[in-house]
Design an enzyme around this catalytic site. Structure first.
Site, short mmCIF file in Angstrom:
data_model
loop_
_atom_site.label_atom_id
_atom_site.label_comp_id
_atom_site.label_asym_id
_atom_site.label_seq_id
_atom_site.Cartn_x
_atom_site.Cartn_y
_atom_site.Cartn_z
N GLU A 207 -2.07 1.78 -3.33
CA GLU A 207 -2.84 2.93 -2.85
C GLU A 207 -3.50 2.63 -1.51
O GLU A 207 -4.44 3.31 -1.11
CB GLU A 207 -3.88 3.36 -3.89
CG GLU A 207 -3.21 3.88 -5.17
CD GLU A 207 -4.16 4.62 -6.09
OE1 GLU A 207 -5.38 4.66 -5.83
OE2 GLU A 207 -3.67 5.17 -7.09
N LYS A 339 -5.47 15.41 -12.53
CA LYS A 339 -4.19 15.05 -11.92
C LYS A 339 -3.16 16.03 -12.45
O LYS A 339 -2.91 16.05 -13.67
CB LYS A 339 -3.81 13.63 -12.33
CG LYS A 339 -4.71 12.52 -11.79
CD LYS A 339 -4.39 11.22 -12.52
CE LYS A 339 -4.92 10.00 -11.79
NZ LYS A 339 -4.78 8.78 -12.62
#
Ligand code: PGA
Ligand code: ZN
Length: 439
Positions: A207, A339
């Protein structure tokens, strides 16, 4: 407008880890079209909607040709020619076509790609952005970013046990200033890592955070506090810490195994450890403090820590309405990570976010560790008035795409930045002395 679906196609695309992912392109009869890529997690919760992977040997078993084929041979024929006023009509049809709760029939990567492409196409057809399509009038609320500085766990070869140490620039007055401060901290952290002898090439994890080993998890917290100081910002005053423990990842046989420290903790010992971190460091938010199904310990942690910090359920809630309802009823967590691919449909993800907000939970829209260059997540976070967004670090373009889209909205639209506790929901700022969110 009444839209009609003219054509749906799909193909296998690449995500930010070079893994296959489902891309769906939807064309409307008025000539507009949109393509959406499904994101994918590495530390996925076991109760998430199920993405369909091919298995076998091709692409290490991670191929999505069956999910792509499901779009072409099952979803497209069912939706082709469909007239709808709202993308949720398409989502309802997808749910009915699949027939399972977790989309294990068609694959949540197939349904989500089509669901996303529908919203993108409808906004394009109305010549507006997704953010403005979701909120046609008034100032758009730009979310407080939560930015990854140090990565561990499944995103960085388990260099430390906790998955992310992030920063929250809650003292910033605009989104541009907020992201600039985070980039300053990330730069300072890179320089500190290189100074300590770590090769520069190893400084970008899945990430975009720094994925280097530390002697302990607390050392990683100390490192990020020092990076905040080195970058010229005030820890706790301007920039605070957030942690994604991702505790399910190191929970086994009733214990939390901190391999980097050679320790195994019970739930109550882990909660004590987290309380010490909150005492010692400017931590304002902790995600997945406990394993996904340890409901009783979650309630205990919320009772003990929930008035001091934001406690986010990610794998714990998996953007699932039933799990959130149980959490609200039992008093588990005070915040939810949303999400869209955990759920499998855009409209249902939004419904979960709205329910969480109505229940007094703060809401954080989040990317996955596997992303693509697309930036729609930024528009959803804004259009849904989430208050916070978590996308990863300021490195890697699949992360930057979302930050850059938020910067573009700030530069081109009438916006306000979520700079107060009321807007972002974090226990800082003007209402910091107020009691924790009630349920
Ligand atoms: P994942 O991690 O996308 O690999 O599941 C992100 C998170 O845990 O927040
Ligand atoms: Zn998480």
């Amino acid at each position: 407008m009444t839209a009609r679906i003219a054509r749906i196609t799909a193909f296998e695309a690449l995500d930010s880890r070079g893994r296959p992912t489902v891309a769906a392109r939807l064309e409307l009869t008025d000539g507009t079209a949109a393509t959406a890529h499904a994101p994918s997690g590495a530390s996925a919760g076991s109760h998430e909607a199920k993405e369909l992977r091919d298995g076998g040997t091709r692409r290490g078993g991670l191929g999505v040709l069956n999910a792509v084929d499901n779009v072409a041979s099952r979803i497209a024929p069912a939706l082709q020619g469909m007239v709808f006023d709202d993308p949720s009509t398409v989502d309802d049809a997808l749910a009915e076509l699949d027939g399972t709760d977790d989309f294990s029939n068609l694959g949540a990567n197939a349904t989500l790609a089509v669901s996303l492409a529908t919203t993108l196409a409808v906004a394009a057809s109305e010549r507006t952005s997704v953010a403005r399509w979701l909120q046609p009038e008034g100032d758009l609320l730009l979310p407080m970013p939560m930015v990854n500085i140090v990565s561990g766990g499944a995103h960085a070869g388990r260099s430390i046990d906790i998955q992310d140490v992030l920063v929250v620039p809650h003292g910033a007055k605009s989104f541009a200033e907020a992201i600039e401060w985070c980039a300053d901290v990330r730069d300072a952290a890179s320089a500190m890592a290189v100074d300590s002898g770590v090769p520069g090439a190893s400084l970008v994890a899945d990430e975009g955070g720094i994925g280097i080993p530390f002697a302990s998890n607390a050392d990683a917290l100390r490192f990020v506090v020092e990076a905040i100081e080195r970058s010229g910002h005030q820890p706790g005053e301007e920039v605070s810490l957030a942690i994604d423990v991702a505790a399910t990842q190191f929970f086994a046989d009733g214990h939390y195994r901190l391999d980097s420290e050679n320790r195994a903790l019970s739930a109550s010992e882990l909660i004590d450890e987290l309380a010490r971190w909150i005492d010692d460091y400017p931590v304002i938010s902790i995600e997945d403090a406990l394993a996904e199904d340890e409901w009783r310990d979650w309630v205990t942690a919320t009772r003990l820590l929930g008035s001091r910090i934001q406690l986010i359920g990610d794998d714990h809630f998996v953007t699932n309405g039933d799990r959130l309802a149980r959490g609200v009823a039992e008093g588990s967590a005070n915040s939810i990570l949303v999400k869209v691919n955990q759920n499998g449909l855009v409209s249902r993800s939004r419904a979960v976010l709205d329910t969480a907000r109505a229940s007094g939970y703060s809401t954080v829209v989040s990317a996955r560790s596997g992303e693509t260059e697309q930036s729609w997540l930024a528009d959803f976070a804004v259009g849904w008035r989430a208050g916070q967004i978590k996308v990863g670090s300021t490195h890697r373009s699949e992360r930057g795409a979302k930050w850059n889209r938020l910067l573009e909205l700030e530069a081109t639209e009438s916006t306000v930045f979520a700079s107060t506790q009321q807007q972002h929901g974090l226990p800082v700022g003007s209402l910091a002395a107020a009691p924790a969110p009630t349920r």
